[in-house]
Design an enzyme around this catalytic site. Structure first.
Site, PDB file in Angstrom:
ATOM      1  N   ASP A 385       0.817  -1.223   0.000  1.00 62.60           N
ATOM      2  CA  ASP A 385       0.000   0.000   0.000  1.00 62.60           C
ATOM      3  C   ASP A 385       0.846   1.266   0.000  1.00 62.60           C
ATOM      4  OD1 ASP A 385       0.816  -0.276   2.614  1.00 62.60           O
ATOM      5  OD2 ASP A 385      -1.177  -0.150   3.495  1.00 62.60           O
TER       6      ASP A 385
HETATM    7  C1  LAN Z   1       3.195  -0.790  10.398  1.00 60.53           C
HETATM    8  C2  LAN Z   1       3.432   0.572   9.894  1.00 60.53           C
HETATM    9  C3  LAN Z   1       2.878   0.851   8.521  1.00 60.53           C
HETATM   10  C4  LAN Z   1       1.635   0.019   8.222  1.00 60.53           C
HETATM   11  C5  LAN Z   1       0.771   0.528   7.045  1.00 60.53           C
HETATM   12  C6  LAN Z   1       1.572   0.752   5.771  1.00 60.53           C
HETATM   13  C7  LAN Z   1       0.131   1.853   7.427  1.00 60.53           C
HETATM   14  C8  LAN Z   1      -0.356  -0.481   6.792  1.00 60.53           C
HETATM   15  O1  LAN Z   1      -1.229   0.006   5.804  1.00 60.53           O
HETATM   16  C9  LAN Z   1       0.173  -1.852   6.529  1.00 60.53           C
HETATM   17  C10 LAN Z   1       0.936  -2.359   7.756  1.00 60.53           C
HETATM   18  C11 LAN Z   1       2.105  -1.440   8.187  1.00 60.53           C
HETATM   19  C12 LAN Z   1       3.253  -1.705   7.242  1.00 60.53           C
HETATM   20  C13 LAN Z   1       2.593  -1.765   9.593  1.00 60.53           C
HETATM   21  C14 LAN Z   1       2.531  -3.170  10.084  1.00 60.53           C
HETATM   22  C15 LAN Z   1       2.861  -3.410  11.561  1.00 60.53           C
HETATM   23  C16 LAN Z   1       3.996  -2.519  12.044  1.00 60.53           C
HETATM   24  C17 LAN Z   1       5.202  -2.791  11.191  1.00 60.53           C
HETATM   25  C18 LAN Z   1       3.512  -1.058  11.852  1.00 60.53           C
HETATM   26  C19 LAN Z   1       2.235  -0.725  12.603  1.00 60.53           C
HETATM   27  C20 LAN Z   1       4.625  -0.293  12.544  1.00 60.53           C
HETATM   28  C21 LAN Z   1       5.053  -1.186  13.746  1.00 60.53           C
HETATM   29  C22 LAN Z   1       4.398  -2.577  13.535  1.00 60.53           C
HETATM   30  C23 LAN Z   1       5.339  -3.728  13.971  1.00 60.53           C
HETATM   31  C24 LAN Z   1       4.674  -5.072  13.743  1.00 60.53           C
HETATM   32  C25 LAN Z   1       5.732  -3.577  15.443  1.00 60.53           C
HETATM   33  C26 LAN Z   1       6.503  -4.720  16.018  1.00 60.53           C
HETATM   34  C27 LAN Z   1       5.581  -5.755  16.597  1.00 60.53           C
HETATM   35  C28 LAN Z   1       5.433  -7.024  16.131  1.00 60.53           C
HETATM   36  C29 LAN Z   1       4.239  -7.813  16.524  1.00 60.53           C
HETATM   37  C30 LAN Z   1       6.438  -7.724  15.276  1.00 60.53           C
END
Ligand code: LAN
Length: 650
Positions: A385
């Site tokens: 995305d």
């Molecule tokens: C994010 C940040 C960006 C986000 C978007 C692009 C906004 C979304 O549309 C798709 C998923 C994504 C890439 C996403 C997935 C989960 C993340 C990476 C986070 C919320 C930022 C931190 C989180 C991550 C998983 C934190 C660590 C925890 C774990 C359970 C591994």
């Protein structure tokens, strides 16, 4: 009303441009999760890295600030009940940062930890971190076996099939576990052992607590299947062959170094960046890899009025910039922000990923060429995305007439091709990679506090962004991708329709919750060719209108994500109201009373400086953890009001 809306939009755009950074990007605070800062402090402590006095004070201030009145820390800053995993780590962090055990905040946290039964009931990540500090013995842990990485790649349980964030977190965890990595015992270790537990350290029956979990941390209970697998792994672990273990650790270390190199040491996210630094410390204390890895953590730290926090990503730059650009382009007078748009175009162009990584398949990396990451090119992990929103912004800027600094056509084509390659057989789009294993793997989720982390799943949000971008790419390159994009739109729309609930709603996964998903659901279907009168679009609007508040606003509480139902918030929120308003307009209801009332709500909430007030967190991940998207309240209201304005008759 029209004049009022236009004035509000103009002021909103001015507010936005005033917050653009020198490199053309917007970046927002990205706090929320409460395990990140304590993990960072744990690494500083384990690796003997002194934290400068001023910084220590800033971190302590932050921890005290987010501590709940009952003494706990939540899983995220708005989790009032508290979480033992984060409170135990937070307590250790406070002590490492210099707080005395008798100090008010520490004493309160400790009392709460004891009331929950001490860290023997902390969720699994907490126990593992404590183990690296010598505050929990490894034999009280559920094993994280390094040898899994040596299994044949074709097996559905090979770690290469896990969701990339989970894969990259369990990679250093498996190394630490396999090595029984543990910081040397010191005065503070002994003090913390006394403070954290309810009896002498030597008398705590840790091995009996392998699966113990306090009620506050048991949010996604481990399954019987996982428990059985863990027992098998523990039996193996007790008899493991040292030569095989050594080979597995080498394999893990190779993958860890690859990840560091591919991301300029930033690593995919906040957790593996901290854990990889810890691995390097134990692999070669004071070595070059540790130095680089530890230095990169600086980029996650941020000073805020509430103190110093550890962000959930190295930045939100590309994501925020792509949306800010689209909001400004939707406004009646984008020319008023021409200079800002030019700078943003430079940023977007210069942060597209240009090439695939070397040997990407061997390291389980999806192709990268043409993609956009959530943050920047240095980080380098493209997301479906983010690529889509980056492409939409790039195409929008070019179409508006900014051709001089535009993204070259062949790179726009690369992005379009990458997007096509992200579509799953179901028609849906996941986050970073294709689905590599069945959803049944969620039955083996060991985390206890996160859901949906084991494998990639297709999401309405990602699917919608990709369909919107592909539809624009098709128009930009007539005849070039006609057939594949046509098919992709059809299949994607079928997926989105299939996800819609009988009440017309979609469940959101990456922000709170139904208003966010409605915004994507409606836009995705429109991009794929649905007419405004489409039955499913009208059902979506019916659902939204049923949730509108008396003051015209929309507000859903963060718990909606975990509960999978609309839980009303205390009041309407700007971002959510903007998503709902925009969905109504896109579905052809811009001229109706609900749309007018939503617009009125946004006008009434706008502040003197053209922005909207800080509100409860609206971002989320893995069903349970809220995260701050501070700029959502800045560009989404501008965007929605602009669309509302454009839809007004006359
Ligand atoms: C994010 C940040 C960006 C986000 C978007 C692009 C906004 C979304 O549309 C798709 C998923 C994504 C890439 C996403 C997935 C989960 C993340 C990476 C986070 C919320 C930022 C931190 C989180 C991550 C998983 C934190 C660590 C925890 C774990 C359970 C591994």
């Amino acid at each position: 009303m029209r004049a009022e809306v236009r004035r509000a939009v103009a002021r909103g755009v001015e507010h936005l441009t005033g917050r653009q950074q020198a490199d053309g990007a917007w970046r927002g605070e990205y706090g929320g999760p409460m395990f990140l800062l304590p993990m960072y402090v744990a690494v500083c402590h384990a690796a003997g890295q002194a934290i400068p006095e001023e910084r220590r004070a800033g971190m302590l201030r932050y921890l005290r600030r987010v501590q709940n009145p009952n003494g706990s820390l939540g899983l995220h800053t708005e989790d009032r009940g508290g979480c033992l995993f984060t409170t135990a780590l937070g307590y250790v962090a406070m002590r490492v940062l210099g707080a005395d055990a008798s100090e008010l905040h520490a004493a309160r946290a400790r009392r709460w930890i004891h009331a929950q039964g001490t860290p023997v009931g902390a969720a699994s990540w907490g126990k593992l971190l404590l183990a690296t500090l010598g505050l929990y013995p490894y034999d009280g842990l559920s094993p994280v076996l390094p040898e899994l990485w040596l299994l044949p790649r074709a097996l559905p349980i090979h770690p290469g099939r896990l969701w990339c964030h989970t894969r990259q977190v369990y990679l250093p965890m498996a190394w630490l576990f396999g090595r029984r990595a543990c910081a040397p015992e010191g005065e503070l270790t002994r003090a913390l052992r006394r403070e954290l537990y309810d009896r002498p350290w030597a008398e705590v029956p840790f091995a009996a607590h392998r699966h113990s979990v306090a009620a506050c941390d048991d949010r996604y209970p481990i399954t019987r299947l996982y428990r059985a697998a863990a027992e098998l792994m523990a039996a193996y672990d007790a008899r493991h062959r040292p030569a095989l273990r050594a080979r597995a650790l080498d394999e893990l270390y190779d993958h860890i170094c690859y990840e560091d190199q591919a991301t300029q040491d930033l690593d995919i996210g906040p957790v593996n960046s901290v854990l990889n630094a810890l691995v390097h410390h134990f692999a070669e204390p004071g070595g070059e890899r540790f130095r680089r890895s530890f230095a990169a953590l600086e980029q996650y730290l941020q000073e805020t009025p509430e103190g110093i926090l550890f962000n959930g990503y190295n930045s939100t730059a590309l994501w925020d910039t792509a949306f800010a650009v689209q909001a400004i382009l939707a406004s009646p007078q984008p020319a008023a922000a021409r200079a800002a748009l030019e700078r943003a175009q430079d940023f977007i162009r210069d942060n597209q990923v240009l090439d695939d990584l070397p040997e990407h398949a061997r390291y389980f990396r999806h192709p990268s060429r043409g993609g956009w990451p959530f943050s920047d090119r240095a980080h380098g992990w493209p997301i479906s995305d983010c690529t889509a929103e980056g492409l939409k912004a790039a195409l929008g800027l070019e179409a508006w007439g900014l051709t001089r600094g535009a993204v070259p056509a062949e790179r726009l084509e690369d992005a379009s091709r990458l997007l096509l390659g992200y579509q799953n057989p179901s028609g849906g789009f996941a986050t970073y990679e294709l689905q590599r294993a069945g959803a049944w793997l969620e039955w083996l989720n060991p985390s206890q506090v996160f859901a949906g982390i084991m494998v990639e799943h297709p999401y309405v949000e990602c699917t919608s962004s990709c369909l919107q971008a592909l539809a624009r790419a098709r128009a930009r390159f007539p005849g070039r991708f006609e057939r594949p994009i046509g098919r992709a739109l059809e299949r994607g729309a079928r997926f989105i329709r299939g996800q819609q609930r009988p009440d017309g709603s979609w469940v959101g996964s990456w922000a709170v919750c139904f208003s966010y998903a409605a915004w994507f659901g409606v836009r995705g279907l429109r991009a794929a060719g649905a007419a405004p009168g489409d039955r499913d679009l009208q059902r979506a609007c019916g659902f939204l209108i049923g949730k509108q508040r008396g003051d015209g606003g929309f507000g859903e509480d963060g718990s909606s994500c975990a509960e999978r139902r609309w839980v009303p918030a205390a009041e309407g929120l700007a971002a959510q109201t903007a998503w709902a308003l925009s969905a109504l307009v896109q579905a052809g209801l811009g001229g109706t009373e609900p749309a007018r009332r939503a617009a009125r709500f946004l006008l009434a909430r706008q502040e003197a400086d053209g922005g909207w007030p800080r509100e409860p967190l609206v971002g989320v991940f893995n069903h349970s953890t809220l995260i701050d998207y501070d700029n959502y309240r800045r560009y989404f209201p501008v965007w929605a009001l602009s669309e509302y304005d454009a839809a007004l008759p006359g």
